[in-house]
Design an enzyme around this catalytic site. Structure first.
Site, PDB file in Angstrom:
ATOM      1  N   GLY A  45       0.842  -1.198   0.000  1.00 24.80           N
ATOM      2  CA  GLY A  45       0.000   0.000   0.000  1.00 24.80           C
ATOM      3  C   GLY A  45       0.872   1.241   0.000  1.00 24.80           C
ATOM      4  CD  GLN A  50       3.379   6.024   2.631  1.00 26.03           C
ATOM      5  OE1 GLN A  50       2.417   5.476   2.131  1.00 26.03           O
ATOM      6  NE2 GLN A  50       4.334   5.354   3.268  1.00 26.03           N
ATOM      7  CB  CYS A  98       4.942   2.575   7.481  1.00 23.63           C
ATOM      8  SG  CYS A  98       4.467   4.046   6.564  1.00 23.63           S
ATOM      9  CG  LEU A  99       6.570   1.116   1.496  1.00 23.44           C
ATOM     10  CD1 LEU A  99       6.177   1.378   0.050  1.00 23.44           C
ATOM     11  CD2 LEU A  99       7.602   0.005   1.570  1.00 23.44           C
ATOM     12  CG  HIS A 140      -0.885   1.422   7.306  1.00 25.75           C
ATOM     13  ND1 HIS A 140       0.015   1.104   8.292  1.00 25.75           N
ATOM     14  CD2 HIS A 140      -0.207   2.195   6.419  1.00 25.75           C
ATOM     15  CE1 HIS A 140       1.189   1.675   8.017  1.00 25.75           C
ATOM     16  NE2 HIS A 140       1.080   2.328   6.876  1.00 25.75           N
ATOM     17  CD  GLU A 141      -1.193   2.575   2.680  1.00 28.61           C
ATOM     18  OE1 GLU A 141      -0.784   3.750   2.581  1.00 28.61           O
ATOM     19  OE2 GLU A 141      -0.459   1.622   2.996  1.00 28.61           O
ATOM     20  CG  HIS A 144       0.045   7.043   5.315  1.00 25.52           C
ATOM     21  ND1 HIS A 144       1.175   7.554   5.894  1.00 25.52           N
ATOM     22  CD2 HIS A 144       0.258   5.710   5.178  1.00 25.52           C
ATOM     23  CE1 HIS A 144       2.047   6.572   6.114  1.00 25.52           C
ATOM     24  NE2 HIS A 144       1.516   5.436   5.688  1.00 25.52           N
TER      25      HIS A 144
HETATM   26 NI    NI Z   1       2.409   3.542   5.762  1.00 35.93          NI
END
Ligand code: NI
Length: 185
Positions: A45, A50, A98-99, A140-141, A144
């Site tokens: 995701g 991001q 998380c990236l 989660h997304e 963000h």
């Molecule tokens: Ni994340």
């Protein structure tokens, strides 16, 4: 085009993202770049903040992790202007990563199901309920877009354990196999 992933510590990750309309410039290209960036970083995701865009767009592909589990079907799509309608079901723990926060994982409890109203890439409005891992990645997304990170849910003891690592990420001390962008004053 693969874009650098914004690292923890950048203020854009704490901002509430803005909705977009159909005329938003180059939205197709932005989403295409998000897919490339996400796959290059082996993510499931990615949210627009991001990659440095404070807009309400995220993509997810849980097909990658559900191939072997026959009773669960993954989803692969872009969500535009998602609004959380409701969350239901028992909270369950899942190790999130998380990236933007490489090499840190933490257990987060969230409700089993989430219902969203969102627009697809053709700007059709859809209301849909997701559960299990699909719901989890969406939750989660979605966070963000609200300027929240999974770190916000961690217990104080866990937060203390990762504090130094987080300080390191802010300063660019990360070992990630994809390009990242760091915020420096
Ligand atoms: Ni994340």
């Amino acid at each position: 085009m693969i874009l650098p992933v914004i690292a923890f510590g950048h203020p854009i990750l704490k901002k509430v993202a803005s909705p977009i309309d159909q005329d938003y410039e180059d939205i197709e290209t932005i989403i295409e770049n998000m897919w490339e960036t996400m796959y290059n970083a082996h993510g499931i995701g990615l949210a627009a903040p991001q990659i440095g865009r404070s807009i309400r767009v995220f993509i997810i592909d849980t097909e990658q992790i559900m191939e072997d589990e026959k009773d669960l079907v993954g989803i692969k799509r872009a969500f535009i202007n998602p609004e959380k309608i409701s969350e239901e079901g028992d909270e369950w723990p899942y190790e999130e990563g998380c990236l933007s926060i490489p090499n840190i994982r933490g257990e987060v409890k969230r409700p089993q199901k989430v219902t969203l109203k969102y627009q697809d890439q053709d700007f059709n409005t859809i209301e849909e309920t997701f559960d299990g891992v699909n719901a989890r990645v969406i939750q989660h997304e979605y966070d963000h877009l609200e300027g929240k990170l999974f770190l916000d849910y961690l217990k104080p003891v866990k937060k203390r354990l990762i504090k130094r690592k987080l300080e390191g990420i802010k300063k660019g001390a990360v070992d990630a196999d994809y390009k990242m962008k760091f915020y420096r004053l």
